[in-house]
Design a protein around this motif. Structure first.
Motif, PDB file in Angstrom:
ATOM      1  N   ASP A   1      -4.973  14.219  -1.698  1.00 30.73           N
ATOM      2  CA  ASP A   1      -4.099  13.467  -0.683  1.00 30.73           C
ATOM      3  C   ASP A   1      -2.746  13.297  -1.574  1.00 30.73           C
ATOM      4  OD1 ASP A   1      -2.856  12.821   1.550  1.00 30.73           O
ATOM      5  OD2 ASP A   1      -4.400  11.596   2.113  1.00 30.73           O
ATOM      6  N   GLN A   2      -1.799  12.857  -0.770  1.00 31.69           N
ATOM      7  CA  GLN A   2      -0.677  12.112  -1.438  1.00 31.69           C
ATOM      8  C   GLN A   2       0.224  11.201  -0.649  1.00 31.69           C
ATOM      9  OE1 GLN A   2      -0.280  16.108  -1.266  1.00 31.69           O
ATOM     10  NE2 GLN A   2       0.639  15.909   0.923  1.00 31.69           N
ATOM     11  N   VAL A   3       1.223  10.741  -1.035  1.00 31.29           N
ATOM     12  CA  VAL A   3       1.728   9.734  -0.377  1.00 31.29           C
ATOM     13  C   VAL A   3       2.687  10.483   0.709  1.00 31.29           C
ATOM     14  CG1 VAL A   3       3.747   7.849  -0.510  1.00 31.29           C
ATOM     15  CG2 VAL A   3       2.102   8.053  -2.435  1.00 31.29           C
ATOM     16  N   GLY A   4       2.496   9.758   1.861  1.00 32.38           N
ATOM     17  CA  GLY A   4       3.188  10.181   3.025  1.00 32.38           C
ATOM     18  C   GLY A   4       4.123   9.585   3.547  1.00 32.38           C
ATOM     19  N   ASN A   5       4.707   9.874   4.629  1.00 34.65           N
ATOM     20  CA  ASN A   5       6.116   9.160   5.475  1.00 34.65           C
ATOM     21  C   ASN A   5       5.514   8.385   6.737  1.00 34.65           C
ATOM     22  OD1 ASN A   5       7.874  10.001   3.523  1.00 34.65           O
ATOM     23  ND2 ASN A   5       7.699  11.693   4.589  1.00 34.65           N
ATOM     24  N   GLY A   6       4.217   8.188   6.985  1.00 31.89           N
ATOM     25  CA  GLY A   6       3.673   7.547   8.175  1.00 31.89           C
ATOM     26  C   GLY A   6       3.437   8.095   9.395  1.00 31.89           C
TER      27      GLY A   6
ATOM     28  N   SER B   1       0.812  -1.178   0.159  1.00 33.51           N
ATOM     29  CA  SER B   1       0.070  -0.074  -0.199  1.00 33.51           C
ATOM     30  C   SER B   1       0.769   1.134  -0.060  1.00 33.51           C
ATOM     31  CB  SER B   1      -0.793   0.162   1.173  1.00 33.51           C
ATOM     32  OG  SER B   1      -0.082   0.121   2.502  1.00 33.51           O
ATOM     33  N   PHE B   2       0.490   2.217  -0.803  1.00 34.60           N
ATOM     34  CA  PHE B   2       0.870   3.568  -0.337  1.00 34.60           C
ATOM     35  C   PHE B   2       0.150   4.065   0.844  1.00 34.60           C
ATOM     36  CE2 PHE B   2       1.211   4.614  -5.130  1.00 34.60           C
ATOM     37  CZ  PHE B   2       2.594   4.767  -5.007  1.00 34.60           C
ATOM     38  N   THR B   3       1.085   4.722   1.776  1.00 33.38           N
ATOM     39  CA  THR B   3       0.815   5.416   2.986  1.00 33.38           C
ATOM     40  C   THR B   3       0.315   6.816   2.561  1.00 33.38           C
ATOM     41  OG1 THR B   3       2.476   4.025   4.237  1.00 33.38           O
ATOM     42  CG2 THR B   3       1.289   6.166   5.167  1.00 33.38           C
ATOM     43  N   LEU B   4      -0.930   7.115   3.147  1.00 32.89           N
ATOM     44  CA  LEU B   4      -1.418   8.682   2.667  1.00 32.89           C
ATOM     45  C   LEU B   4      -0.756   9.676   3.665  1.00 32.89           C
ATOM     46  CD1 LEU B   4      -4.880   7.653   1.594  1.00 32.89           C
ATOM     47  CD2 LEU B   4      -2.802   8.078   0.079  1.00 32.89           C
ATOM     48  N   ASP B   5      -1.179  10.956   3.494  1.00 30.83           N
ATOM     49  CA  ASP B   5      -0.667  11.834   4.261  1.00 30.83           C
ATOM     50  C   ASP B   5      -1.735  12.969   5.142  1.00 30.83           C
ATOM     51  OD1 ASP B   5       1.247  13.585   5.386  1.00 30.83           O
ATOM     52  OD2 ASP B   5       1.398  14.984   3.497  1.00 30.83           O
ATOM     53  N   ASN B   6      -2.659  13.260   4.245  1.00 34.49           N
ATOM     54  CA  ASN B   6      -3.658  14.226   4.780  1.00 34.49           C
ATOM     55  C   ASN B   6      -4.741  13.558   5.516  1.00 34.49           C
ATOM     56  OD1 ASN B   6      -2.117  16.186   3.569  1.00 34.49           O
ATOM     57  ND2 ASN B   6      -3.240  16.268   1.637  1.00 34.49           N
ATOM     58  N   CYS B   7      -5.210  12.227   5.111  1.00 32.85           N
ATOM     59  CA  CYS B   7      -6.181  11.549   5.541  1.00 32.85           C
ATOM     60  C   CYS B   7      -5.866  10.906   6.935  1.00 32.85           C
ATOM     61  CB  CYS B   7      -6.910  10.707   4.574  1.00 32.85           C
ATOM     62  SG  CYS B   7      -7.823  11.348   3.358  1.00 32.85           S
ATOM     63  N   ARG B   8      -5.940  11.359   7.875  1.00 35.77           N
ATOM     64  CA  ARG B   8      -5.206  10.836   9.288  1.00 35.77           C
ATOM     65  C   ARG B   8      -6.359  10.914  10.380  1.00 35.77           C
ATOM     66  NH1 ARG B   8      -2.119  15.622   7.772  1.00 35.77           N
ATOM     67  NH2 ARG B   8      -2.443  16.982   9.325  1.00 35.77           N
ATOM     68  N   SER B   9      -5.852   9.842  11.433  1.00 37.56           N
ATOM     69  CA  SER B   9      -6.707  10.160  12.692  1.00 37.56           C
ATOM     70  C   SER B   9      -5.513  10.716  13.986  1.00 37.56           C
ATOM     71  CB  SER B   9      -7.178   8.776  13.063  1.00 37.56           C
ATOM     72  OG  SER B   9      -8.033   8.249  12.204  1.00 37.56           O
TER      73      SER B   9
ATOM     74  N   GLY C   1       5.576   4.730   6.240  1.00 39.87           N
ATOM     75  CA  GLY C   1       5.429   5.091   4.825  1.00 39.87           C
ATOM     76  C   GLY C   1       6.784   4.997   4.161  1.00 39.87           C
ATOM     77  N   ASP C   2       7.037   4.967   2.890  1.00 42.92           N
ATOM     78  CA  ASP C   2       5.870   5.431   1.927  1.00 42.92           C
ATOM     79  C   ASP C   2       5.133   4.258   1.157  1.00 42.92           C
ATOM     80  OD1 ASP C   2       8.187   4.876   0.711  1.00 42.92           O
ATOM     81  OD2 ASP C   2       8.354   6.660  -0.537  1.00 42.92           O
ATOM     82  N   LEU C   3       5.529   3.257   1.328  1.00 39.69           N
ATOM     83  CA  LEU C   3       5.248   1.776   0.707  1.00 39.69           C
ATOM     84  C   LEU C   3       5.252   0.902   1.910  1.00 39.69           C
ATOM     85  CD1 LEU C   3       6.412   1.959  -2.861  1.00 39.69           C
ATOM     86  CD2 LEU C   3       4.188   1.379  -2.337  1.00 39.69           C
TER      87      LEU C   3
END
Length: 360
Positions: free
Chosen positions: A351-356, A48-56, A174-176
């Motif tokens: 959104d975009q790929v993030g670092n975790g 999976s790609f880890t996302l960036d903006n969609c987070r808890s 992240g990122d993968l």
């Protein structure tokens, strides 16, 4: 079955009270996890790609009990309001991880959580929410055991998150992220997710994910029910083999930067996931007419422009539009001109790929 590497030692520190906070992102699978064995073990590997903006964003306040008991004591608040209907899920999570986190019975907890995306947006929040809670728990454990290595912290956080929600194991870093044992990834495991450590071609760095919100309602079928439908599914074994093959194909593509092969694998995986739901007993059609309209328009846009934009889907109607950052302006123009009309209330999330995950 107990995994001894995650059973903690006798702690050197005593912590009476405190508070920790973490934010953890959602993720979007390229090769899908669908079907599981006992103890949240995946039936096939996924990436999976880890996302960036969609987070808890989750905080854990803890106070040591005066008298130790065998029960878990906690309150849960979502967006500052008591969320009683979510407590059974956390209770079950605590029961699953108790042997690995025996200190949970020593404290009374107040858990507060919120999402950066609207709760009614139709985006699954279990991956981001359960991974954020697992990280808070591990933060407490690290205070009890200050000698803990960073590698063990990350690995056990993913291990615990998996016991709350399988895909949550992939949201820690992240990122993968790769979760599930696969012969081509030596460090891979069914117990936790690991980072993709090979070279990632610049074509896939800073990848964008615009989530087109076709249906913001509650999912027609829960992920748990969906996974269970793979038991006895007539095509299940072939699907699990297909996922292994597709991951084997995707790994060299991530190094070579081959957009065409990337698109072929990712879109096929998305459609296969829905095909499995349509051919299960009972059967479900999770896509909506607007989902299909968006997919067809993405195909036409790609053919007309040569821009390597592609779609993927979760177990629902919403469409994730994946594309390279250097094509963002033209893709966003395409979204506004052609795709917004098929989104509920015109809503989409960039959104975009993030670092975790990050500690707050």
């Amino acid at each position: 079955m107990t995994h001894p590497e995650f059973v903690p030692p006798m702690f050197s520190n005593e912590i009476v009270s405190g508070k920790v906070s973490w934010q953890s992102p959602s993720n979007i699978a390229l090769v899908k996890y669908w079907g599981k064995k006992e103890h949240q073990i995946p039936a096939n590997p996924s990436i999976s790609f880890t996302l960036d903006n969609c987070r808890s964003i989750t905080s854990l306040e803890f106070q040591k009990k005066e008298d130790k008991s065998d029960s878990f004591e906690f309150d849960f608040y979502f967006e500052d309001k008591p969320k009683v209907d979510f407590k059974p899920k956390i209770q079950k999570f605590f029961e699953r991880i108790q042997q690995y986190c025996p200190y949970l019975n020593d404290y009374r907890f107040t858990i507060r959580s919120e999402n950066s995306f609207p709760h009614s947006s139709g985006i699954a929040s279990s991956a981001s929410g359960m991974s954020a809670l697992a990280l808070c728990i591990m933060d407490l454990e690290r205070q009890l055991d200050p000698g803990m290595s960073e590698e063990h912290f990350q690995r056990k956080a993913s291990f615990l998150a998996r016991l709350g929600s399988g895909s949550a194991s992939r949201s820690i870093q992240g990122d993968l992220m790769i979760w599930g044992k696969h012969n081509d990834v030596e460090s891979s495991s069914d117990l936790f997710a690991v980072k993709y450590e090979d070279e990632l071609h610049e074509n896939f760095q800073n990848f964008q994910d615009t989530i087109l919100l076709v249906d913001k309602g509650e999912k027609q079928v829960s992920s748990t029910v969906g996974h269970d439908l793979m038991h006895g599914h007539p095509f299940a074994e072939e699907r699990f083999l297909q996922a292994h093959r597709n991951l084997s194909k995707l790994l060299p593509v991530l190094k070579s930067g081959d957009y065409s092969e990337f698109i072929k694998i990712v879109e096929s995986e998305a459609l296969t996931l829905h095909a499995m739901m349509m051919s299960s007993q009972p059967y479900f059609i999770l896509m909506k007419p607007n989902t299909l309209e968006i997919i067809n328009r993405i195909w036409k846009f790609r053919k007309d422009t040569g821009i390597p934009a592609c779609f993927t889907l979760d177990a629902g109607a919403n469409v994730h539009l994946l594309y390279p950052e250097n094509h963002a302006s033209k893709v966003l123009e395409f979204i506004k001109n052609e795709l917004v009309a098929y989104c509920e209330n015109g809503h989409y999330i960039c959104d975009q790929v993030g670092n975790g995950a990050k500690k707050l």
